[in-house]
Write a protein that holds these residues in place. Structure first.
Motif, PDB file in Angstrom:
ATOM      1  N   ALA A 148       8.361   9.702 -10.551  1.00  0.00           N
ATOM      2  CA  ALA A 148       8.306   9.786 -11.363  1.00  0.00           C
ATOM      3  C   ALA A 148       8.074  10.208 -12.504  1.00  0.00           C
ATOM      4  O   ALA A 148       6.851  10.503 -13.017  1.00  0.00           O
ATOM      5  CB  ALA A 148       7.796   7.947 -11.929  1.00  0.00           C
ATOM      6  N   GLY A 200       9.527   1.214 -12.560  1.00  0.00           N
ATOM      7  CA  GLY A 200       8.797   0.167 -12.129  1.00  0.00           C
ATOM      8  C   GLY A 200       7.599   1.027 -12.651  1.00  0.00           C
ATOM      9  O   GLY A 200       6.358   0.383 -11.945  1.00  0.00           O
ATOM     10  N   VAL A 201       7.363   1.999 -13.531  1.00  0.00           N
ATOM     11  CA  VAL A 201       6.733   2.597 -13.858  1.00  0.00           C
ATOM     12  C   VAL A 201       5.118   1.336 -14.934  1.00  0.00           C
ATOM     13  O   VAL A 201       4.334   1.439 -14.952  1.00  0.00           O
ATOM     14  CB  VAL A 201       6.729   3.488 -15.157  1.00  0.00           C
ATOM     15  N   ALA A 255       0.622  -1.509   0.226  1.00  0.00           N
ATOM     16  CA  ALA A 255      -0.187   0.220  -0.014  1.00  0.00           C
ATOM     17  C   ALA A 255       0.722   1.933  -0.178  1.00  0.00           C
ATOM     18  O   ALA A 255       2.120   1.536   0.187  1.00  0.00           O
ATOM     19  CB  ALA A 255      -1.037  -0.149   1.430  1.00  0.00           C
ATOM     20  N   GLN A 256       0.391   2.409  -0.865  1.00  0.00           N
ATOM     21  CA  GLN A 256       0.809   3.515  -0.955  1.00  0.00           C
ATOM     22  C   GLN A 256       1.847   4.047  -0.896  1.00  0.00           C
ATOM     23  O   GLN A 256       2.323   4.516  -0.592  1.00  0.00           O
ATOM     24  CB  GLN A 256       0.482   3.858   1.137  1.00  0.00           C
ATOM     25  N   THR A 257       2.476   2.987  -2.041  1.00  0.00           N
ATOM     26  CA  THR A 257       4.004   3.043  -1.589  1.00  0.00           C
ATOM     27  C   THR A 257       4.218   4.421  -2.573  1.00  0.00           C
ATOM     28  O   THR A 257       3.356   4.704  -4.096  1.00  0.00           O
ATOM     29  CB  THR A 257       5.435   2.259  -2.879  1.00  0.00           C
ATOM     30  N   ARG A 258       4.465   5.582  -2.671  1.00  0.00           N
ATOM     31  CA  ARG A 258       4.808   6.701  -3.090  1.00  0.00           C
ATOM     32  C   ARG A 258       6.102   6.895  -4.769  1.00  0.00           C
ATOM     33  O   ARG A 258       7.250   6.331  -4.759  1.00  0.00           O
ATOM     34  CB  ARG A 258       4.878   8.316  -2.333  1.00  0.00           C
ATOM     35  N   LYS A 259       5.420   7.327  -6.250  1.00  0.00           N
ATOM     36  CA  LYS A 259       5.839   6.744  -6.839  1.00  0.00           C
ATOM     37  C   LYS A 259       6.101   8.004  -7.761  1.00  0.00           C
ATOM     38  O   LYS A 259       5.607   8.253  -8.407  1.00  0.00           O
ATOM     39  CB  LYS A 259       5.205   6.079  -7.499  1.00  0.00           C
ATOM     40  N   LEU A 297       6.837  11.559 -15.863  1.00  0.00           N
ATOM     41  CA  LEU A 297       7.204  11.828 -17.093  1.00  0.00           C
ATOM     42  C   LEU A 297       6.671  12.467 -17.926  1.00  0.00           C
ATOM     43  O   LEU A 297       5.762  13.313 -17.768  1.00  0.00           O
ATOM     44  CB  LEU A 297       5.746  10.688 -16.893  1.00  0.00           C
TER      45      LEU A 297
END
Lengths: 159, 159
Positions: free
Chosen positions: A9, A55-56, A3-7, A11
């Motif tokens: 990234a 991991g996108v 849960a709730q891992t900030r990515k 783009l």
DNA sequence: TGTGAAATTTCAAGTCT
DNA sequence: AGACTTGAAATTTCACA
């Protein structure tokens, strides 16, 4: 691990175009993708690599027609529970993850605690699943919604 | 062009093994797949072609992490309606298909008529979607369930 | 049908503008 | 950064068992 891992990234437009092309068909050649997004092979390839590492995008998969493999019934299952202890939740989540007929599972805000999407051969098979689930873990109330028609399905996100 | 298309498609054990391998990772080489399923390149390739043509598997896609592209909110929307005329339904389905934030849409049996899975940036964006939807088509009752945690996601079917 | 190898494309890096 | 070049590896085809 959950849960709730900030990515963050960042783009840009080119990245998004590449994602769009890959979502439509991941089997395309680099040349085709480059042409579609108006760029050339090398930069496109570099961006794909970068997005994979960040991991996108995950691994590519094929979508299988459920009916072709005899999975004709699809249920959405609304679950209410009275228990909210950590130990109960752990068992419940493990049970969901272990069952392959559970295609999707979400913990919800509000009166209904969980929703599942379950794919099985027929109503009989759903009952088998249901009985097995409630024997494994105590739940307060379960409502099953049977899908009569899939109007729209897909994993494609509007990137 | 819709619903309930029968797909007989006899699949043997080798076909199913190939599907399993491709669902896990469609980017694998033919050699790897052949090794995994205990066969050789050409037969595997022929079966993949045949299953593609038969519509058993669609094109391959990549799964994109919603958070990476700023889609942090996921709602399940339960819809009740009083209208069941063909014309109303046609408009409603067209509206759903046209909106990219609608990832999934099913027509249900029972009291609740439709369920949607909707992915948006935040609660504010959901409200925009909701207002737009009810302005396009008359619905009797709408309940939105907000997902707090994705316990399990995936398109992988237990083949 | 499945096997094995040949020819064409495509990938993945390195280098250069 | 993006464009050309190159070696390696993959896909697709074809002839044969």
């Amino acid at each position: 691990m959950t849960a709730q891992t900030r990515k963050p990234a960042r783009l840009d437009e080119l990245d998004r175009n590449i994602l769009r092309a890959l979502q439509a068909d991941a089997g395309q050649s680099l040349d085709e993708i480059a042409r579609q997004v108006g760029s050339s092979k090398t930069p496109v390839w570099n961006r794909i690599r970068k997005m994979r590492e960040a991991g996108v995008m995950g691994p590519s998969t094929v979508v299988v027609d459920p009916q072709a493999i005899g999975l004709d019934a699809c249920f959405f299952v609304l679950i209410r529970t009275s228990e909210h202890e950590a130990e109960w939740q752990r068992t419940f989540l493990a049970a969901l993850r272990a069952r392959p007929e559970v295609q999707e599972a979400h913990r919800l805000a509000g009166e209904i605690d969980y929703i599942l999407k379950v794919r099985v051969a027929d109503a009989r098979a759903y009952d088998v699943f249901y009985q097995a689930l409630i024997s494994e873990v105590r739940v307060f109330n379960v409502t099953a919604l049977l899908s009569m028609e899939e109007i729209k399905t897909g994993t494609a996100l509007p990137v």
